[in-house]
Enzyme design. Structure first.
Site, PDB file in Angstrom:
ATOM      1  N   GLU A 115       0.826  -1.202   0.000  1.00 20.78           N
ATOM      2  CA  GLU A 115       0.000   0.000   0.000  1.00 20.78           C
ATOM      3  C   GLU A 115       0.866   1.259   0.000  1.00 20.78           C
ATOM      4  O   GLU A 115       0.565   2.240  -0.696  1.00 20.78           O
ATOM      5  CB  GLU A 115      -0.944  -0.022   1.197  1.00 20.78           C
ATOM      6  CG  GLU A 115      -2.004  -1.109   1.089  1.00 20.78           C
ATOM      7  CD  GLU A 115      -2.687  -1.400   2.417  1.00 20.78           C
ATOM      8  OE1 GLU A 115      -2.656  -0.523   3.302  1.00 20.78           O
ATOM      9  OE2 GLU A 115      -3.254  -2.495   2.566  1.00 20.78           O
ATOM     10  N   GLU A 135      -3.533 -10.312   3.522  1.00 24.75           N
ATOM     11  CA  GLU A 135      -4.367 -10.088   4.706  1.00 24.75           C
ATOM     12  C   GLU A 135      -5.465 -11.141   4.894  1.00 24.75           C
ATOM     13  O   GLU A 135      -5.751 -11.553   6.022  1.00 24.75           O
ATOM     14  CB  GLU A 135      -4.996  -8.683   4.657  1.00 24.75           C
ATOM     15  CG  GLU A 135      -4.022  -7.545   4.950  1.00 24.75           C
ATOM     16  CD  GLU A 135      -3.251  -7.069   3.736  1.00 24.75           C
ATOM     17  OE1 GLU A 135      -2.611  -6.007   3.823  1.00 24.75           O
ATOM     18  OE2 GLU A 135      -3.287  -7.766   2.699  1.00 24.75           O
TER      19      GLU A 135
END
Length: 258
Positions: A115, A135
């Site tokens: 990210e 995740e």
């Protein structure tokens, strides 16, 4: 003595490098690293001599290996909101910085690290780099700046990364458009220098205006983006930089023609 969570280095040409300094844990991101990173970047935003920011990770194995698992394991709903907001701020300070930000991806680039990479303007990676959003494999959705991925790689490939949690190699990342250049590990700094040199040789105000305009374009329909570009050009000519640099280019052209 406790090591600094980030390392900051500046050269003589206005190029600043900020490295996450947690190599023993693949440069995983905990609150100390994130907070120190935000503070370091925010300290640069009003520096008129800054030309480029390079973001990387200490050592040779990892860019950023994602959020610190021990910290994730201790979160509850309010703490999770606060921690994710902090990661978002880490990404936002890069997007809001008035100069180009280049991700120097020297190894693992996972989860929150990917990210952060996506929040950078340009991305050069080692052939050994590995990319992923794992995740879901630990019971969490990918959030915050994962929202930037569709504009980089499209919705389908974003869904592959986020739904499977599987990693991709550097060549696949290049093919998908997640990074713009992949080189052997030993050539990483040389490739980075090509980009920084090109930026430094350009008009400093023009570069800052260009980044500001690109950020506006991201949220605008095409017709509005075109009008914003015209306004940006008007602002460029409010200084002597375009006239000076255009005239210099004309003189170089005349010299070549003899």
């Amino acid at each position: 003595m406790t090591e600094s969570p980030v390392l900051v280095r500046r050269d003589d040409h206005g190029v600043m490098t900020i490295s996450i300094n947690n190599a023993a844990r693949l440069n995983s991101l905990g609150t100390p690293q994130i907070t120190a990173f935000i503070e370091a970047v925010e300290a640069l935003k009003d520096d008129p001599d800054l030309r480029v920011l390079v973001v990387t990770g200490a050592g040779e194995r990892s860019f950023m290996g994602g959020a610190n698992l021990f910290e994730l394991g201790a979160l509850n709903p309010p703490k999770a909101r606060d921690f994710l907001t902090l990661i978002h701020r880490m990404c936002k300070v890069l997007r809001d910085l008035p100069v180009p930000v280049i991700a120097r991806v020297n190894g693992f680039c996972l989860g929150a690290g990917l990210e952060v990479m996506a929040a950078c303007d340009m991305h050069v990676a080692s052939e050994t780099a590995v990319f992923g959003m794992p995740e879901v494999k630990i019971g969490l959705p990918s959030v915050v700046e994962a929202a930037l991925l569709p504009q980089l790689i499209g919705w389908g490939r974003t869904k592959v990364l986020l739904y499977t949690g599987e990693n991709i190699d550097a060549r696949t990342a290049l093919e998908w458009g997640l990074v713009e250049r992949v080189v052997p590990a030993e050539a990483l700094d040389a490739a980075l220098a090509e980009w920084t040199r090109a930026i430094i040789e350009s008009g400093p105000r023009a570069i800052r205006l260009q980044k500001e305009l690109i950020r506006e374009w991201e949220a605008m329909p095409v017709n509005d983006a075109i009008e914003a570009g015209i306004r940006c050009m008007y602002r460029a000519y409010q200084t002597e930089e375009p006239t000076r640099m255009v005239n210099a280019a004309i003189q170089r052209l005349k010299a070549r023609k003899g």
